[in-house]
Design a protein around this motif. Structure first.
Motif, mmCIF file in Angstrom:
data_model
loop_
_atom_site.group_PDB
_atom_site.id
_atom_site.type_symbol
_atom_site.label_atom_id
_atom_site.label_comp_id
_atom_site.label_asym_id
_atom_site.label_seq_id
_atom_site.Cartn_x
_atom_site.Cartn_y
_atom_site.Cartn_z
ATOM 1 N N ALA A 216 0.806 -1.218 0.000
ATOM 2 C CA ALA A 216 0.000 0.000 0.000
ATOM 3 C C ALA A 216 0.844 1.275 0.000
ATOM 4 N N VAL A 217 2.165 1.126 0.094
ATOM 5 C CA VAL A 217 3.028 2.311 0.145
ATOM 6 C C VAL A 217 3.958 2.332 -1.072
ATOM 7 N N ARG A 218 4.525 3.499 -1.339
ATOM 8 C CA ARG A 218 5.455 3.636 -2.450
ATOM 9 C C ARG A 218 6.767 2.927 -2.109
ATOM 10 N N PRO A 219 7.283 2.129 -3.015
ATOM 11 C CA PRO A 219 8.528 1.383 -2.741
ATOM 12 C C PRO A 219 9.684 2.270 -2.310
ATOM 13 N N GLN A 220 9.769 3.491 -2.898
ATOM 14 C CA GLN A 220 10.895 4.375 -2.570
ATOM 15 C C GLN A 220 10.827 4.923 -1.148
ATOM 16 N N ASP A 221 9.668 4.780 -0.490
ATOM 17 C CA ASP A 221 9.526 5.268 0.888
ATOM 18 C C ASP A 221 9.931 4.213 1.921
ATOM 19 N N ILE A 222 10.202 2.991 1.460
ATOM 20 C CA ILE A 222 10.594 1.917 2.377
ATOM 21 C C ILE A 222 12.117 1.916 2.496
ATOM 22 N N SER A 223 12.605 2.399 3.619
ATOM 23 C CA SER A 223 14.048 2.493 3.846
ATOM 24 C C SER A 223 14.641 1.113 4.133
ATOM 25 N N GLN A 224 15.965 1.055 4.150
ATOM 26 C CA GLN A 224 16.655 -0.196 4.465
ATOM 27 C C GLN A 224 16.281 -0.684 5.862
ATOM 28 N N ASP A 225 16.184 0.270 6.796
ATOM 29 C CA ASP A 225 15.830 -0.073 8.172
ATOM 30 C C ASP A 225 14.439 -0.691 8.239
ATOM 31 N N LEU A 226 13.496 -0.135 7.478
ATOM 32 C CA LEU A 226 12.140 -0.679 7.465
ATOM 33 C C LEU A 226 12.120 -2.063 6.819
ATOM 34 N N SER A 227 12.932 -2.234 5.777
ATOM 35 C CA SER A 227 12.990 -3.536 5.100
ATOM 36 C C SER A 227 13.470 -4.633 6.037
ATOM 37 N N GLU A 228 14.363 -4.260 6.945
ATOM 38 C CA GLU A 228 14.912 -5.244 7.877
ATOM 39 C C GLU A 228 13.946 -5.596 8.998
ATOM 40 N N ILE B 128 10.426 -5.851 8.459
ATOM 41 C CA ILE B 128 9.123 -6.230 7.910
ATOM 42 C C ILE B 128 8.557 -7.418 8.695
ATOM 43 N N ILE B 129 7.282 -7.324 9.025
ATOM 44 C CA ILE B 129 6.619 -8.402 9.764
ATOM 45 C C ILE B 129 5.471 -8.953 8.920
ATOM 46 N N GLN B 130 5.034 -10.130 9.235
ATOM 47 C CA GLN B 130 3.911 -10.738 8.529
ATOM 48 C C GLN B 130 2.736 -10.928 9.483
ATOM 49 N N ILE B 131 1.566 -10.494 9.007
ATOM 50 C CA ILE B 131 0.336 -10.667 9.771
ATOM 51 C C ILE B 131 -0.674 -11.321 8.841
ATOM 52 N N ASN B 132 -1.092 -12.534 9.176
ATOM 53 C CA ASN B 132 -2.034 -13.284 8.334
ATOM 54 C C ASN B 132 -1.537 -13.406 6.892
ATOM 55 N N GLY B 133 -0.217 -13.606 6.762
ATOM 56 C CA GLY B 133 0.362 -13.814 5.450
ATOM 57 C C GLY B 133 0.628 -12.544 4.655
ATOM 58 N N ILE B 134 0.374 -11.382 5.258
ATOM 59 C CA ILE B 134 0.575 -10.103 4.575
ATOM 60 C C ILE B 134 1.764 -9.382 5.209
ATOM 61 N N GLU B 135 2.631 -8.816 4.384
ATOM 62 C CA GLU B 135 3.805 -8.105 4.876
ATOM 63 C C GLU B 135 3.453 -6.675 5.277
ATOM 64 N N TYR B 136 3.954 -6.271 6.447
ATOM 65 C CA TYR B 136 3.711 -4.919 6.958
ATOM 66 C C TYR B 136 5.041 -4.275 7.364
ATOM 67 N N ILE B 137 5.096 -2.957 7.225
ATOM 68 C CA ILE B 137 6.180 -2.188 7.829
ATOM 69 C C ILE B 137 5.612 -1.495 9.060
ATOM 70 N N GLN B 138 6.455 -1.264 10.047
ATOM 71 C CA GLN B 138 6.024 -0.626 11.303
ATOM 72 C C GLN B 138 6.779 0.685 11.442
ATOM 73 N N VAL B 139 6.046 1.791 11.446
ATOM 74 C CA VAL B 139 6.672 3.104 11.261
ATOM 75 C C VAL B 139 6.238 4.135 12.303
#
Length: 301
Positions: A171-183, A185-196
């Motif tokens: 749901a977010v723009r790929p360029q807004d996902i920093s390296q720190d956020l990529s590291e 990433i969590i999964q909830i019910n099979g869906i990937e989420y970033i926590q910001v």
């Protein structure tokens, strides 16, 4: 696109937060609706303040119509200029406001220039106009920031703090996902989420506190323009802090310096100096008046 947004530590779980409102076959971006609501609230605030201070409310309605158009253009130009690496290869996207991409500082700069010209043409007291319109501006910012919530943008890096917000990766723009956020990433019910960090929320709350302070203080202001300078000072301090958390910072070309942090620091210094200088002038003026009154009283006695 997954439409859920979670605030796990606040126990707020929103399963269907859309980006648009559908009316028949026509879709309206919620981002635009929120921005429009902020503009209307800001106009009403300025008109109310104009009535309270004995000014002509109609002047502020006229100013709002012109300033809003110029501010949108200014906000978009500012964003595009400092995101040119992207837009030079996607030129057609420059005019796609539905995607977001309005930089508030560009809007503020355009609004100040527009207000100055308007005040000169209408022979109005420019500092007083900034005090009046400034209260509307900050209210508009408080509401308008929630457009970023619906657009899933203007968020910060990873956090596990109280206000942590979880957004689906798709749901977010790929360029807004920093390296720190990529590291993280969590999964909830099979869906990937970033926590910001929900920096849009931080700024909205900061501006709300600032508005309350200004509304309380306005009856005690010492000179015209003081309220607007206090706004620039307070907003600049908050923006300097909040901008450091964001992952979508606009950088000065060829550097790692976030343009909004640099501009915030400059505005804080300029507004701070102008406030101190004017406070000293007011104090000196009061001292001179007191001395004159004492001299007259001495002569009469």
């Amino acid at each position: 696109m997954t439409t859920s947004i979670y605030f796990p530590h606040l126990h707020i779980f929103l399963e269907n937060v859309g980006k648009t409102l559908r009316i028949g076959n026509f879709e309206i971006a919620l981002y635009g609706i929120v921005i429009a609501c902020g503009m209307m609230a800001g106009i009403l605030m300025a008109v109310h303040e104009a009535k309270r201070t004995g000014q002509k409310p109609d002047d502020y309605i006229d100013l709002a119509i012109i300033a809003i158009i110029c501010s949108i253009i200014g906000a978009r130009i500012y964003y595009v200029v400092f995101s040119w690496d992207y837009y030079k290869d996607h030129f057609g996207h420059i005019f796609m406001l539905r995607e977001g991409g309005l930089a508030i500082y560009g809007g503020v700069i355009a609004a100040i220039i527009t207000t100055y010209i308007f005040a000169k043409v209408k022979k109005m007291n420019f500092p007083l106009v900034t005090d009046t319109a400034g209260l509307g501006l900050i209210l508009g910012q408080i509401i308008g920031r929630w457009g970023n919530f619906f657009n899933r943008e203007a968020f910060g890096g990873y956090t596990d703090g109280l206000f942590a917000m979880q957004l689906p990766v798709d749901a977010v723009r790929p360029q807004d996902i920093s390296q720190d956020l990529s590291e993280h990433i969590i999964q909830i019910n099979g869906i990937e989420y970033i926590q910001v960090h929900p920096t849009f929320l931080y700024e909205s709350l900061w501006n709300l506190a600032l508005l309350i302070i200004l509304l309380v203080y306005r009856k005690h202001k010492k000179f015209d323009g003081e309220i607007f300078l206090l706004y620039l000072l307070g907003y600049g301090i908050g923006r300097f802090w909040i901008e450091a958390l964001r992952t979508d910072q606009l950088l000065i070309g060829g550097t790692d310096l976030p343009v909004s942090r640099v501009l915030a620091a400059v505005l804080v210094m300029i507004s701070g100096v102008l406030l101190v200088v004017n406070w000293i002038k007011v104090k000196r003026g009061n001292c001179e008046v007191t001395e004159q009154v004492q001299k007259r009283a001495t002569k009469k006695s």
